[in-house]
Every structure is written in structure tokens, then in C-alpha cells.
Motif scaffolding. Structure first.
Motif, PDB file in Angstrom:
ATOM      1  N   GLU A 321       0.838  -1.206   0.000  1.00 32.50           N
ATOM      2  CA  GLU A 321       0.000   0.000   0.000  1.00 32.50           C
ATOM      3  C   GLU A 321       0.871   1.253   0.000  1.00 32.50           C
ATOM      4  OE1 GLU A 321      -2.794   0.140   3.160  1.00 32.50           O
ATOM      5  OE2 GLU A 321      -3.793  -1.744   2.605  1.00 32.50           O
ATOM      6  N   ILE A 322       1.882   1.259   0.846  1.00 34.78           N
ATOM      7  CA  ILE A 322       2.749   2.432   0.988  1.00 34.78           C
ATOM      8  C   ILE A 322       3.418   2.795  -0.336  1.00 34.78           C
ATOM      9  CG2 ILE A 322       4.860   3.292   2.090  1.00 34.78           C
ATOM     10  CD1 ILE A 322       4.092   1.557   4.533  1.00 34.78           C
ATOM     11  N   LEU A 323       3.912   1.801  -1.046  1.00 34.65           N
ATOM     12  CA  LEU A 323       4.684   2.044  -2.265  1.00 34.65           C
ATOM     13  C   LEU A 323       3.827   2.527  -3.434  1.00 34.65           C
ATOM     14  CD1 LEU A 323       7.107  -1.017  -2.158  1.00 34.65           C
ATOM     15  CD2 LEU A 323       7.568   1.334  -1.458  1.00 34.65           C
ATOM     16  N   THR A 324       2.507   2.429  -3.295  1.00 34.50           N
ATOM     17  CA  THR A 324       1.626   2.881  -4.376  1.00 34.50           C
ATOM     18  C   THR A 324       0.949   4.204  -4.035  1.00 34.50           C
ATOM     19  OG1 THR A 324      -0.147   1.477  -3.480  1.00 34.50           O
ATOM     20  CG2 THR A 324       1.204   0.555  -5.240  1.00 34.50           C
ATOM     21  N   GLU A 325       1.497   4.917  -3.053  1.00 33.66           N
ATOM     22  CA  GLU A 325       0.951   6.219  -2.660  1.00 33.66           C
ATOM     23  C   GLU A 325       1.968   7.323  -2.908  1.00 33.66           C
ATOM     24  OE1 GLU A 325      -1.947   4.586   0.952  1.00 33.66           O
ATOM     25  OE2 GLU A 325      -0.123   5.693   1.439  1.00 33.66           O
ATOM     26  N   GLU A 326       1.469   8.577  -2.917  1.00 33.34           N
ATOM     27  CA  GLU A 326       2.378   9.713  -3.021  1.00 33.34           C
ATOM     28  C   GLU A 326       3.246   9.814  -1.764  1.00 33.34           C
ATOM     29  OE1 GLU A 326       2.966  11.135  -5.590  1.00 33.34           O
ATOM     30  OE2 GLU A 326       1.187  11.514  -6.819  1.00 33.34           O
ATOM     31  N   PRO A 327       4.476  10.290  -1.927  1.00 37.24           N
ATOM     32  CA  PRO A 327       5.023  10.985  -3.092  1.00 37.24           C
ATOM     33  C   PRO A 327       5.662  10.087  -4.138  1.00 37.24           C
ATOM     34  CG  PRO A 327       6.608  11.049  -1.328  1.00 37.24           C
ATOM     35  CD  PRO A 327       5.405  10.328  -0.771  1.00 37.24           C
ATOM     36  N   PHE A 328       5.507   8.746  -4.001  1.00 36.67           N
ATOM     37  CA  PHE A 328       6.177   7.821  -4.906  1.00 36.67           C
ATOM     38  C   PHE A 328       5.504   7.692  -6.273  1.00 36.67           C
ATOM     39  CE2 PHE A 328       6.859   5.891  -0.543  1.00 36.67           C
ATOM     40  CZ  PHE A 328       8.110   6.475  -0.366  1.00 36.67           C
ATOM     41  N   VAL A 329       4.257   8.163  -6.390  1.00 36.32           N
ATOM     42  CA  VAL A 329       3.525   7.990  -7.652  1.00 36.32           C
ATOM     43  C   VAL A 329       3.950   9.017  -8.704  1.00 36.32           C
ATOM     44  CG1 VAL A 329       1.255   7.947  -8.735  1.00 36.32           C
ATOM     45  CG2 VAL A 329       1.565   6.960  -6.455  1.00 36.32           C
ATOM     46  N   SER A 330       3.954  10.292  -8.352  1.00 37.31           N
ATOM     47  CA  SER A 330       4.276  11.311  -9.354  1.00 37.31           C
ATOM     48  C   SER A 330       5.030  12.518  -8.803  1.00 37.31           C
ATOM     49  CB  SER A 330       2.981  11.811 -10.015  1.00 37.31           C
ATOM     50  OG  SER A 330       2.163  12.469  -9.064  1.00 37.31           O
ATOM     51  N   ILE A 331       5.033  12.724  -7.501  1.00 38.64           N
ATOM     52  CA  ILE A 331       5.604  13.954  -6.941  1.00 38.64           C
ATOM     53  C   ILE A 331       7.110  14.008  -7.103  1.00 38.64           C
ATOM     54  CG2 ILE A 331       6.011  15.188  -4.764  1.00 38.64           C
ATOM     55  CD1 ILE A 331       3.112  14.530  -4.034  1.00 38.64           C
ATOM     56  N   TYR A 332       7.794  12.905  -6.892  1.00 36.66           N
ATOM     57  CA  TYR A 332       9.242  12.904  -7.114  1.00 36.66           C
ATOM     58  C   TYR A 332       9.566  13.221  -8.572  1.00 36.66           C
ATOM     59  CZ  TYR A 332      11.096  11.260  -2.625  1.00 36.66           C
ATOM     60  OH  TYR A 332      11.496  11.171  -1.316  1.00 36.66           O
ATOM     61  N   GLN A 333       8.846  12.565  -9.475  1.00 35.24           N
ATOM     62  CA  GLN A 333       9.111  12.764 -10.895  1.00 35.24           C
ATOM     63  C   GLN A 333       8.876  14.209 -11.322  1.00 35.24           C
ATOM     64  OE1 GLN A 333       7.484  10.368  -9.349  1.00 35.24           O
ATOM     65  NE2 GLN A 333       7.270   8.496 -10.559  1.00 35.24           N
ATOM     66  N   ALA A 334       7.832  14.822 -10.766  1.00 34.05           N
ATOM     67  CA  ALA A 334       7.558  16.228 -11.075  1.00 34.05           C
ATOM     68  C   ALA A 334       8.690  17.114 -10.573  1.00 34.05           C
ATOM     69  CB  ALA A 334       6.228  16.653 -10.449  1.00 34.05           C
ATOM     70  N   ALA A 335       9.238  16.785  -9.403  1.00 31.18           N
ATOM     71  CA  ALA A 335      10.357  17.553  -8.858  1.00 31.18           C
ATOM     72  C   ALA A 335      11.602  17.389  -9.722  1.00 31.18           C
ATOM     73  CB  ALA A 335      10.644  17.106  -7.427  1.00 31.18           C
ATOM     74  N   TRP A 336      11.834  16.176 -10.234  1.00 32.48           N
ATOM     75  CA  TRP A 336      12.983  15.963 -11.117  1.00 32.48           C
ATOM     76  C   TRP A 336      12.861  16.809 -12.375  1.00 32.48           C
ATOM     77  CZ3 TRP A 336      12.087   9.984 -10.913  1.00 32.48           C
ATOM     78  CH2 TRP A 336      12.433   9.506  -9.642  1.00 32.48           C
ATOM     79  N   ALA A 337      11.656  16.813 -12.947  1.00 33.95           N
ATOM     80  CA  ALA A 337      11.446  17.563 -14.189  1.00 33.95           C
ATOM     81  C   ALA A 337      11.655  19.060 -13.995  1.00 33.95           C
ATOM     82  CB  ALA A 337      10.037  17.293 -14.718  1.00 33.95           C
ATOM     83  N   LYS A 338      11.336  19.554 -12.799  1.00 28.51           N
ATOM     84  CA  LYS A 338      11.514  20.977 -12.501  1.00 28.51           C
ATOM     85  C   LYS A 338      12.925  21.293 -12.005  1.00 28.51           C
ATOM     86  CE  LYS A 338       6.652  21.737 -11.266  1.00 28.51           C
ATOM     87  NZ  LYS A 338       5.723  22.096 -10.167  1.00 28.51           N
ATOM     88  N   GLY A 339      13.671  20.246 -11.687  1.00 29.73           N
ATOM     89  CA  GLY A 339      15.036  20.459 -11.216  1.00 29.73           C
ATOM     90  C   GLY A 339      15.111  21.053  -9.836  1.00 29.73           C
ATOM     91  N   ASP A 340      14.143  20.750  -8.966  1.00 29.85           N
ATOM     92  CA  ASP A 340      14.139  21.366  -7.635  1.00 29.85           C
ATOM     93  C   ASP A 340      14.260  20.339  -6.504  1.00 29.85           C
ATOM     94  OD1 ASP A 340      11.652  20.218  -7.784  1.00 29.85           O
ATOM     95  OD2 ASP A 340      10.510  22.048  -7.363  1.00 29.85           O
ATOM     96  N   ASN A 341      14.965  19.250  -6.767  1.00 27.22           N
ATOM     97  CA  ASN A 341      15.253  18.276  -5.730  1.00 27.22           C
ATOM     98  C   ASN A 341      16.771  18.056  -5.699  1.00 27.22           C
ATOM     99  OD1 ASN A 341      15.542  15.891  -4.138  1.00 27.22           O
ATOM    100  ND2 ASN A 341      13.397  15.391  -4.548  1.00 27.22           N
ATOM    101  N   PRO A 342      17.512  18.860  -4.938  1.00 24.85           N
ATOM    102  CA  PRO A 342      18.981  18.848  -4.964  1.00 24.85           C
ATOM    103  C   PRO A 342      19.626  17.493  -4.683  1.00 24.85           C
ATOM    104  CG  PRO A 342      18.199  20.800  -3.827  1.00 24.85           C
ATOM    105  CD  PRO A 342      17.000  19.934  -4.060  1.00 24.85           C
ATOM    106  N   VAL A 343      19.074  16.723  -3.734  1.00 24.80           N
ATOM    107  CA  VAL A 343      19.670  15.424  -3.422  1.00 24.80           C
ATOM    108  C   VAL A 343      19.605  14.504  -4.636  1.00 24.80           C
ATOM    109  CG1 VAL A 343      19.512  13.349  -2.009  1.00 24.80           C
ATOM    110  CG2 VAL A 343      19.210  15.589  -0.953  1.00 24.80           C
ATOM    111  N   CYS A 344      18.457  14.438  -5.284  1.00 22.13           N
ATOM    112  CA  CYS A 344      18.299  13.586  -6.468  1.00 22.13           C
ATOM    113  C   CYS A 344      19.205  14.052  -7.606  1.00 22.13           C
ATOM    114  CB  CYS A 344      16.843  13.584  -6.930  1.00 22.13           C
ATOM    115  SG  CYS A 344      15.687  12.846  -5.754  1.00 22.13           S
ATOM    116  N   ILE A 345      19.317  15.355  -7.769  1.00 24.44           N
ATOM    117  CA  ILE A 345      20.181  15.901  -8.825  1.00 24.44           C
ATOM    118  C   ILE A 345      21.625  15.505  -8.574  1.00 24.44           C
ATOM    119  CG2 ILE A 345      21.116  18.039  -9.795  1.00 24.44           C
ATOM    120  CD1 ILE A 345      18.338  19.292  -9.277  1.00 24.44           C
ATOM    121  N   ARG A 346      22.049  15.658  -7.325  1.00 19.92           N
ATOM    122  CA  ARG A 346      23.447  15.375  -6.979  1.00 19.92           C
ATOM    123  C   ARG A 346      23.776  13.885  -7.117  1.00 19.92           C
ATOM    124  NH1 ARG A 346      23.251  17.855  -2.650  1.00 19.92           N
ATOM    125  NH2 ARG A 346      22.980  16.180  -1.117  1.00 19.92           N
ATOM    126  N   LYS A 347      22.896  13.022  -6.617  1.00 21.46           N
ATOM    127  CA  LYS A 347      23.197  11.595  -6.581  1.00 21.46           C
ATOM    128  C   LYS A 347      22.866  10.852  -7.869  1.00 21.46           C
ATOM    129  CE  LYS A 347      24.863  11.280  -2.413  1.00 21.46           C
ATOM    130  NZ  LYS A 347      26.271  10.872  -2.191  1.00 21.46           N
TER     131      LYS A 347
END
Length: 359
Positions: A321-347
Motif C-alpha cells: 500500500e505504501i509504495l503505491t501512494e504519493e510521493p512515490f507515484v508522481s511527486i518525485y518525478q515532477a520535482a525531477w522535471a523541474k530540477g528542484d530536488n537537490p539530493v536527487c540531482i546530486r546523486k
């Protein structure tokens, strides 16, 4: 950068994790550890390498916790579980052996990462007998020899580590020797490789750490009060390879067999999404990965999801149940597309990770 319609549809159609695919997990059994490595997040390097009690709560997951979260049905979908603590050493968990036995009995391959300094010879022999049932293995992180390993692995004893590893290997189980390069141990690589082969380790991996950042050295205070400095190696693993007449291969901790899914957004190739590998902390909370766990970036992801961080815990709700809920569904991906998640960008964009070379 705004998302266009096709990007939005792609992101929403491909969540970070897919519970229908084969799963991998990164699991921290405990935040307890016998060592006081100066560069570890649990250590107050300027205060006698004492434990940072603002981060370390001396908690652990029990066998009952693992059985409830990793049911036989879920285990049939799991290829591998990596027992590797962000703050703790797996054998420090009271029921580590029993948990490994349960997971292996369910057909899950286990990789256990450790400094090797805890437990008895009998315990390690028993673990080897358990791991012999499949391709499970132990990664012993030994950064030098008798006169150097303790300079980083503070509070550990080289002789005990080697004794533990020997009894584990005598069972016929598989183990790897992982070696972080520093200036104080770089001259010992060939001797350590020879020792590892004589003992029966299957692989020897050199690690170039990124924890120095731009600094030339890392200052710390030993438990006895002495001021010491860690200094980066003057020769990295790739250069060492050229100077040594050994066959080695590069391992950038990626999975070439897995095709990128939701990860390839604005140059970010999310390792967790590609490998379908969530991270579970010793308090039971579920995170995208060990790098973002507990960070301000993760807090922002949950703020955008409208909360739910406390509910994403294996002690409270089913993993599927947990893995099929936000922020794992689309929120991370939206942040990547906007370039506003520094940890993900760096790693996972700039790939600023430790690099490994396998002997």
C-alpha cells in the motif's frame, strides 16, 4: 520548467515503484553500531567520536516486524534484500541471525554489509551456514590491515574481524572485502588483496569515497582525545588499477540489466526507480532511498503530497500500500522535471557517488 501534457502523462503512468515487478529492498535493521567511523552520520567527529544521540535512538526491527512486513507472498516477488544501515551495523540487531534465516528460507537473497567487528565466531559460522542455502553474501568493510583499519573504523579490532570472517568463510559461504582508499592505507592494497584471496573472499573491491568533498583532509578527535586527520588517497582506484598488473572491472553501483523507467526525467536516472528498490529505516519508515531519507528534500516531497510521512511505516501498514501512494507515484518525478530536488540531482543526475573497482 513547466511540465507539458505528455511529460505529465508519462510521469503519472510510471510511479517510482511497481509492486507488480520484481522488487529489491535496502533495509536498515538497526541504528546501533560498535564502530565510530569519523565520517559516518552517527558520529560526532569533533567530540571523541561519540555517538550523536540526536540521530541515533538505539532502535531495531525485530523478527516479528520483518515477518509481518515481508510476508511469504511478498517475498516471492523479492529478488534481493540488502541489509546495510545508514547509521547502524546489521549484526548489532538482536535478531539479525533469525531475520536472515527467515528471509533466506523464503527464497530471498540477502547481502549483509558490516564492519565485521561484532558477534562470536559461532555466530558467524551459523550465518555462513544460513547463507549457503542460496547466493546470499556478506560484504566485510575492512579499510586496511592491523595497523591501519582502526584509523577509520574506530573502536574495531582487526584481529577479531579477520577471525569472524574466517569462521564465516569456513562454512563455504560467499564474502567480499570492501576497502575504502585513504592516504594511510593505499600502500597496503596489494597485501590486503593477497590476504583476501588466501582467506577465500570471492571479490575485493576498492572504494573511492566522496565524503572528503573539496576538503584536503578530515579532522577528528579519537575517543582518547587525540586529534587526527584522514586524508584522501593520492591515487584513486582507477589509477591504482593502471599501476597494478591486475584484471579489474568498474562497478558504479548501477544495474545495467534494468531498463530505466520513471528515473529518466531531466537527466536524473533514479537508482531506486530503475532497480525497484525502496529503503526501509530501522524505525520502520519507508523512503525513496538512503540518500534522501530524513533530508529537507524528502520533507518537501511529503509536504507536496499533503503529509503521510508518519503513515508510511511497515510497523503500521502493508508495504504494497505504501509504495503505491504519493510521493512515490508522481511527486518525485515532477520535482525531477523541474530540477528542484537537490539530493536527487546530486546523486542520480550528477552521479556524485562512491566509485568501486572490483579486483
Amino acid at each position: 520548467m513547466a511540465l507539458n501534457q505528455s511529460e505529465t502523462e508519462t510521469l503519472s503512468a510510471q510511479p517510482m515503484f511497481d509492486v507488480e515487478r520484481t522488487l529489491l529492498f535496502h533495509l536498515e535493521l538497526t541504528d546501533k553500531c560498535n564502530a565510530a567511523c569519523p565520517m559516518c552520520g552517527r558520529t560526532q567527529q569533533a567530540n571523541h567520536c561519540r555517538t550523536d544521540k540526536s540521530k541515533v535512538k538505539n532502535i531495531e526491527l525485530t523478527l516479528n516486524d520483518i515477518r509481518k512486513a515481508f510476508t511469504p507472498e511478498l517475498c516471492r516477488q523479492i529478488r534481493q534484500i540488502d541489509l546495510c544501515g545508514g547509521l547502524g551495523d546489521p549484526p548489532a540487531a538482536s535478531q539479525c541471525l533469525e531475520i536472515c534465516d527467515y528471509l533466506v528460507d523464503q527464497g530471498v537473497t540477502v547481502t549483509l554489509s558490516t564492519n565485521g567487528g561484532l558477534r562470536s565466531k559461532r555466530w558467524w559460522r551459523s550465518l555462513g551456514e544460513i547463507f549457503n542455502a542460496n547466493d546470499s553474501l556478506v560484504e566485510f568493510h575492512i579499510d586496511g590491515l592491523e595497523d591501519t583499519n582502526h584509523l577509520y573504523r574506530v573502536n574495531t579490532r582487526f584481529d577479531k574481524i579477520i577471525d569472524n570472517a574466517s569462521h564465516y568463510l569456513q562454512s563455504g559461504a560467499t564474502a567480499e572485502w570492501h576497502f575504502i582508499l585513504f592516504q594511510h592505507n593505499q600502500h597496503q592494497v596489494e597485501e590486503a588483496v593477497a590476504l583476501s584471496r588466501g582467506m577465500g573472499f570471492s571479490q575485493f573491491k576498492l572504494i573511492d569515497t566522496i565524503r572528503f568533498g573539496k576538503e584536503k583532509r578530515f579532522r577528528y578527535q579519537t575517543p582518547a582525545g587525540e586529534i587526527r586527520y584522514l586524508e584522501p588517497a593520492t591515487i584513486n582506484s582507477a589509477r591504482w588499477k593502471k599501476n597494478a598488473d591486475l584484471d579489474m572491472e568498474v562497478d558504479l553501483s548501477r544495474s545495467p540489466k534494468e531498463k530505466p523507467r520513471a528515473g529518466a526525467v531531466s537527466g536524473i536516472q533514479c537508482k531506486s526507480a530503475i532497480q525497484n528498490r525502496p529503503y526501509i529505516v530501522a524505525d520502520g519508515s519507508v523512503s525513496a532511498c538512503c540518500w534522501i531519507q530524513g533530508s529537507e528534500d524528502e520533507k518537501q516531497m511529503y509536504q507536496r503530497a499533503g503529509g503521510g510521512r508518519e503513515e508510511h511505516n511497515i510497523l503500521q501498514r502493508p508495504l504494497t500500500e505504501i509504495l503505491t501512494e504519493e510521493p512515490f507515484v508522481s511527486i518525485y518525478q515532477a520535482a525531477w522535471a523541474k530540477g528542484d530536488n537537490p539530493v536527487c540531482i546530486r546523486k542520480c543526475g550528477q552521479m556524485r557517488r562512491n566509485t568501486r573497482l572490483t579486483v
